[in-house]
Scaffold this motif. Structure first.
Motif, PDB file in Angstrom:
ATOM      1  N   HIS A  31      52.012   1.884  42.141  1.00  0.00           N
ATOM      2  CA  HIS A  31      51.200   3.046  41.752  1.00  0.00           C
ATOM      3  C   HIS A  31      51.886   3.820  40.618  1.00  0.00           C
ATOM      4  N   MET A  89      45.701  13.785  42.211  1.00  0.00           N
ATOM      5  CA  MET A  89      45.046  12.958  43.224  1.00  0.00           C
ATOM      6  C   MET A  89      44.138  13.794  44.124  1.00  0.00           C
ATOM      7  N   TYR A  92      45.231  11.900  37.395  1.00  0.00           N
ATOM      8  CA  TYR A  92      44.412  10.825  37.958  1.00  0.00           C
ATOM      9  C   TYR A  92      42.933  11.159  37.828  1.00  0.00           C
ATOM     10  N   ARG A 144      41.373   4.487  37.188  1.00  0.00           N
ATOM     11  CA  ARG A 144      41.572   4.928  38.568  1.00  0.00           C
ATOM     12  C   ARG A 144      41.683   3.718  39.495  1.00  0.00           C
ATOM     13  N   LEU A 173      44.893   2.487  41.857  1.00  0.00           N
ATOM     14  CA  LEU A 173      44.768   2.288  43.302  1.00  0.00           C
ATOM     15  C   LEU A 173      45.170   0.875  43.705  1.00  0.00           C
ATOM     16  N   ASP A 193      44.250   2.704  50.265  1.00  0.00           N
ATOM     17  CA  ASP A 193      43.824   2.528  48.875  1.00  0.00           C
ATOM     18  C   ASP A 193      42.421   1.945  48.795  1.00  0.00           C
ATOM     19  N   LYS A 227      39.894   4.707  49.246  1.00  0.00           N
ATOM     20  CA  LYS A 227      39.767   5.519  48.032  1.00  0.00           C
ATOM     21  C   LYS A 227      38.990   4.769  46.955  1.00  0.00           C
ATOM     22  N   LEU A 228      39.203   3.449  46.899  1.00  0.00           N
ATOM     23  CA  LEU A 228      38.496   2.647  45.908  1.00  0.00           C
ATOM     24  C   LEU A 228      37.000   2.624  46.190  1.00  0.00           C
ATOM     25  N   GLU A 253      35.563   5.729  44.864  1.00  0.00           N
ATOM     26  CA  GLU A 253      35.454   5.650  43.403  1.00  0.00           C
ATOM     27  C   GLU A 253      34.250   4.817  42.985  1.00  0.00           C
TER      28      GLU A 253
END
Length: 453
Positions: A29, A80, A197, A205, A209, A403, A406-407, A410
């Motif tokens: 990261h 973040m 970020y 982004r 991740l 991760d 979070k992806l 996104e």
């Protein structure tokens, strides 16, 4: 005493392995953020703690170090947190107008509550836009956020030490100096956000991740390749020579030892290990099985009784073979595929419980790490490679705060064309944390039953 030493050994090797692998994950990261022009204020081995050993990079401003809480690592990537503070632009401009100022004075000057100003300062501190201010002899407060702030060194273009090579150190102000904004308050805040970020596009982004996952998979892959090519792998030899005899087994009681060459089993001649294996299988169930073997050039014979479900207790001889790079890479990749398949099956309801029963928490990993370390460096590193694969692919699961979760957020925001409301993201994160906690408790229970009770 032996029990205490066993527990300490498991804790040591487990923490060592997981801390290094998580540190490497966070390193992915960190490197990705740095490559994307995003500020990173801290990069530590160990979890956040007031007590640490560190040094601050003069080139990029990042604080590198280690904390006593060796349970992983972290990279403090700026921006973040999706929190939006409406007065952040005014607070940022005021701090650079004063150089050094307290939250109380800012609240009076800007006609805001101290709480609103403190929230804005916390956001800006997380962006690497300002620094806490401690007077000479004053130690950091025990409170979560300080109540006094100051400017960072900035060049004429507005870059700080966290911006690396872009920062013109020779023509920059010092920490705490007054600095005139080169543009309006809102525009300057947007400029600061572009170094975080949140200020990046979808692809950057996603890259940040996924970078930790990629590093874990690459680490495991290179470890296995190195072991296969340098240390080699132990493979059985197709000869009739015994490599190992289990202590207390039927073969041991009959006087058979490692190094003996099996000549025949129940009258069937044996010249290879497959011959020995097949002959034993066919003779199983008889009470009077004749075995002829050779030891030190002399022939011997013995008789054993072997039931259908019993084992003779002998194993083939082995040898260490160093594989060529292509074969090592192919074999290593097969483990990557197997690990990915296992993690993906976790998402299939018909296989979820089966995979969970086969998985381990930190307790199981610690015990197995200790056992692997006792078996030798090659075994320990091989186990570390497999855990690295698992850590990488588990982080890909669509469960916040992993991760992968979070992806997914996104991707949803990209498709929707707007950011999800903060309240929705918070609720999703809480649900994900609760689910993750349940999985951890279930695997912990399985490990306790498997390794302790």
């Amino acid at each position: 005493m032996d029990t205490v030493l066993s527990v300490l050994s498991s804790v040591f090797w487990g923490l060592l392995m997981l801390s290094v692998l998580v540190f490497l994950h966070e390193g992915g990261h960190f490197l990705a953020a740095h490559a994307c022009g995003v500020r990173v204020t801290e990069f530590f081995l160990g979890l956040p703690c007031r007590f640490d050993i560190h040094y601050t990079s003069r080139r990029i401003g990042t604080k590198f170090g280690v904390t006593p809480l060796l349970l992983g690592g972290y990279a403090a990537i700026c921006g973040m947190d999706p929190t939006d503070v409406s007065c952040a632009d005014r607070v940022l401009a005021a701090i650079y107008r004063h150089g050094r100022v307290t939250v109380a004075d800012l609240a009076v000057e800007l006609e805001l509550s101290e709480e609103d100003v403190l929230v804005a300062c916390a956001l800006l501190l997380g962006w690497g836009s300002i620094a806490p201010w401690y007077e000479e002899g004053e130690k950091p407060s025990s409170s979560y956020y300080p109540t006094k702030y100051q400017t960072l060194p900035r060049d004429t273009a507005g870059y700080t030490t966290f911006d690396g090579r872009l920062f013109d150190r020779e023509h920059a102000t010092a920490e705490g100096d007054v600095w005139e904004l080169p543009c309006g308050e809102a525009e300057f805040l947007a400029q600061e956000r572009s170094h975080t970020y949140l200020g990046q596009g979808f692809l950057k982004r996603a890259f940040m991740l996924l970078a930790g996952i990629i590093v874990n998979i690459l680490t495991g892959f290179l470890l296995l390749m190195s072991i296969y090519s340098i240390a080699g792998v132990t493979v059985p030899m197709d000869t009739n020579v015994i490599g190992q005899v289990d202590e207390g087994s039927i073969a041991a009681k009959a006087g058979i030892e490692a190094g003996d060459a099996i000549l025949s089993v129940d009258g069937v001649s044996c010249s290879t290990w497959m011959d020995v294996y097949d002959a034993i299988g066919k003779a199983a169930g008889k009470d009077d099985i004749a075995i002829e073997y050779e030891r030190d050039g002399k022939q011997h014979s013995t008789t054993v009784a072997l039931k259908e479900d019993e084992r003779l207790g002998v194993y083939a001889s082995t040898q260490v073979v160093r594989l060529d790079p292509i074969t090592s890479a192919r074999l290593s990749f097969s483990y990557v595929v197997q690990t990915a398949d296992g993690v993906m099956r976790l998402l299939q309801p018909q296989h979820t419980m089966e995979i969970l029963d086969q998985s381990s928490s930190i307790v199981g990993i610690s015990v197995m790490s200790s056992q692997a370390a006792a078996a030798g460096p090659a075994t320990f590193l091989s186990f570390a490679a497999l855990i690295s694969f698992s850590l990488g692919f588990m982080n890909l699961l669509p469960i916040p705060p992993l991760d992968g979760g979070k992806l997914v957020i996104e991707i949803i925001q990209k498709i929707a064309g707007r950011e999800l409301p903060l309240k929705v993201q918070t609720i999703v994160s809480y649900v994900g944390i609760a689910l993750f906690a349940l999985l951890f408790v279930y695997m912990l229970r399985s490990d306790v039953l498997r390794f302790i009770l």
